[in-house]
Structure formats: structure tokens, C-alpha cells
Design an enzyme around this catalytic site. Structure first.
Site, PDB file in Angstrom:
ATOM      1  N   TYR A   9     -14.985   3.571   4.729  1.00 53.04           N
ATOM      2  CA  TYR A   9     -13.419   3.264   4.503  1.00 53.04           C
ATOM      3  C   TYR A   9     -13.113   4.049   3.322  1.00 53.04           C
ATOM      4  O   TYR A   9     -13.284   3.345   2.177  1.00 53.04           O
ATOM      5  CB  TYR A   9     -13.171   1.723   4.626  1.00 53.04           C
ATOM      6  CG  TYR A   9     -11.679   1.087   4.269  1.00 53.04           C
ATOM      7  CD1 TYR A   9     -10.722   2.287   4.411  1.00 53.04           C
ATOM      8  CD2 TYR A   9     -11.419  -0.144   4.036  1.00 53.04           C
ATOM      9  CE1 TYR A   9      -9.269   1.718   4.350  1.00 53.04           C
ATOM     10  CE2 TYR A   9     -10.173  -0.727   3.987  1.00 53.04           C
ATOM     11  CZ  TYR A   9      -9.219   0.384   3.960  1.00 53.04           C
ATOM     12  OH  TYR A   9      -7.786   0.040   3.871  1.00 53.04           O
ATOM     13  N   LYS A  19     -12.484   6.003   8.162  1.00 51.44           N
ATOM     14  CA  LYS A  19     -11.451   5.532   8.295  1.00 51.44           C
ATOM     15  C   LYS A  19     -10.730   6.037   6.982  1.00 51.44           C
ATOM     16  O   LYS A  19     -10.932   5.521   5.840  1.00 51.44           O
ATOM     17  CB  LYS A  19     -11.343   4.108   8.186  1.00 51.44           C
ATOM     18  CG  LYS A  19      -9.779   3.418   8.159  1.00 51.44           C
ATOM     19  CD  LYS A  19      -9.579   1.839   7.830  1.00 51.44           C
ATOM     20  CE  LYS A  19      -8.396   1.358   7.951  1.00 51.44           C
ATOM     21  NZ  LYS A  19      -7.535   1.940   6.878  1.00 51.44           N
TER      22      LYS A  19
END
Length: 307
Positions: A141, A171
Site C-alpha cells: 500500500y 495499491k
């Protein structure tokens, strides 16, 4: 293990609380069905929008269990669990539990108190956490505005490639399109790159992005579905107009406090998720009424998600 690349909208759900601040797990089934009804393809739970960093370890497990009960037999819905990023050992323990409960993917961000000195150290952190769930897809992330982890993701891919077997993708919640495109092109597109800035979705589509994770998909998924369709149909002026509508709404959220405003907006689609925990500030009733009036002035209800 999740093998396909994720396409379409993945919502980042708010964690629902009662007025006193305790978990309100009772509305998660309605939340799930609302996402499904609006053609959302999955959920990224306990992330920034879901206040994962403000939940206890036990609360994260409770939230995860509430979602996996609904999604474990739904092959068309992808459930991603954010583990955290400061306590590596705890993230590993949560990863193992997530795998036991059938989460489709786990996610981890850069430690943000004791920060990795370089990408090599960050890759070691990813490897250790991922190894605790050896049969579950792992996504990094990238959100440097919150984590302070200002690393080039192309460097991370070079470091983890073939060394972290479950590393599936990133992400990407940042604005570095040069880095993002380099990651998309790495090893002929080996890794799944999920766009994380709702207000810049059109730019990511132009670069070839197929999947996105965002908070505004909770309550305005139809807007982004139409945006994607317009782009795919070559209706670029319409796609531009829809992206501007997204920008106008997100600017309005910022005017009234940002992420907590989005959680309050959920009331307008029939899902009262309560307020954000400290240290995030919440709107008072007068501010909420003013915000609601400005939303109507934007004619944004035409894009509102339905239950």
C-alpha cells in the site's frame, strides 16, 4: 491464492461505529449488498478510510470476520485486508489470521515511525509479513502522504521480484505518474497496479490502469462506472466532465474536513456509519446541513449509490 488481476472498482469501506464509538457490525451486511448493487467488485477493509490505524487488534479481527462471513463464498467479490505498517510482528500475526479466514488479499504499508532506511529494508518488511500468509496474495500500500514512505515503487518491484512469491501488486495512492507507468510496464505487466486517487482516475485509465481502490466509491460508484465506460467508448469529453464532477465533490469534502465528511455522507445513502475516532475531527450538525445543501447544488444525487 488470488491469481487474476483486479479490475473495476474496489471500495475502501468506512468502519461503522455506534454513537459511543464501539463497532457497529450490524450494518456490514447492508453495506456489502450496497456495494454489490452498485457494481463494486470488492472491498479494501481497515485501510485509511476504514480507520485501521485507530482500531485495536481485536477490533480488526471482528471487522474482518463480519466481512468474510459475507464474502467467503462470493467468487466475484474481492476482499482485501489492510494489516497496518508499524508493528511488523503484529502485522504478521494478523496476516496469518486473515489467511485462515479466507481473505483474498492482504496489504501492508511502510512503517511510519521507525521508517525503513531504504527500499531494501522496506522489501525485507514486506517479505516477513507476506511469509506469514504464504497462500494469500500480498499488495503493498503506497500512500506516502500518510506513511512518509517516499520510495519509488519501481525500485520496490525490482527488490521484491522473484523474492516474495506472494507479492501480487501495489495499491498506488500517490500522484507520480512516471513511477506508476514504470511499475505497470515492469516485466511486461507482471504486477497488478491498483490506482488509489479517485480524483485522478481518468489519468490512470489513459496509462492503462484497470483496477482502482477508493473511498468515494462507497457512495458515488455510479459516477466512476460511467466515467470508465465513457473512456472505454472513446467519449473523452464526457469522461472529462465526469472526472471534473468527481473533483468538485472531493474539493467539497475537503472544505468540510475531508475523510470524515465522506463518512458523514454515508447517512445520505441510508448507511449511518457514525463518526471518525480521534484525532480526526467530525462535522457538527450545522456543518453537515450546509454540506448537504452544497452537495445538492452540485446535482451530485444523480451519481449517488443505492442500497
Amino acid at each position: 491464492m488470488l491469481t487474476k488481476k483486479i479490475e473495476g472498482l474496489i471500495a475502501a469501506p468506512f468502519t461503522p461505529f455506534f454513537q459511543g464509538g464501539d463497532l457497529n457490525l450490524e450494518i456490514i451486511p447492508a453495506y456489502y449488498h450496497s456495494l454489490k448493487a452498485n457494481d463494486v467488485k470488492g472491498a479494501f477493509i481497515c485501510g485509511s478510510t476504514g480507520e485501521g490505524v485507530s482500531l485495536t487488534f481485536e477490533e480488526k479481527i471482528q471487522v474482518m470476520n463480519a466481512w468474510t462471513t459475507l464474502t467467503k463464498d462470493d467468487e466475484e467479490f474481492t476482499l482485501m485486508m489492510f494489516l497496518g505498517g508499524t508493528n511488523i510482528k503484529e502485522c504478521g500475526e494478523l496476516a496469518a489470521i486473515a489467511e485462515q479466514h479466507g481473505v483474498d488479499a492482504i496489504s501492508f504499508t511502510s512503517p511510519y515511525y521507525f521508517k525503513p532506511a531504504n527500499v531494501k529494508q522496506l522489501a525485507l518488511c514486506c517479505s516477513q509479513v507476506a511469509s506469514c500468509a504464504p497462500n494469500t496474495a500480498f499488495y503493498y500500500y503506497h500512500i506516502p502522504v500518510l506513511s512518509g514512505g517516499n520510495y519509488n515503487m519501481i525500485d520496490l518491484l525490482n527488490e521484491v521480484d522473484s523474492k516474495v512469491p506472494t507479492f501480487k501488486g501495489i495499491k498506488y495512492t500517490h500522484e507520480d505518474f512516471m513511477d506508476f507507468l514504470s511499475c505497470m510496464n515492469f516485466k511486461e505487466g507482471r504486477y497488478d497496479m491498483l490506482w488509489g486517487r479517485d480524483e485522478n482516475m481518468l489519468s490512470s485509465l489513459i496509462l492503462g490502469s484497470k483496477g482502482a481502490v477508493g473511498s468515494t466509491y462507497n457512495y458515488s460508484a455510479p459516477l466512476y462506472t460511467k466515467l470508465i465506460q465513457a473512456f472505454q467508448d472513446g467519449e473523452f469529453q464526457e469522461a472529462n466532465r465526469l472526472q471534473q464532477k468527481s473533483i468538485d465533490m472531493i474539493r467539497l469534502l475537503g472544505k468540510y474536513g475531508g475523510i470524515a465528511t465522506g463518512k458523514a455522507y454515508m447517512k445520505l445513502i441510508g448507511l449511518d456509519c457514525g463518526e471518525f475516532r480521534l484525532p480526526i475531527a467530525n462535522m457538527n450538525q450545522e456543518e453537515f446541513e450546509s454540506f448537504t445543501a452544497e452537495v445538492r447544488a452540485l446535482n451530485f444525487d444523480t451519481f449517488k449509490s443505492v442500497l
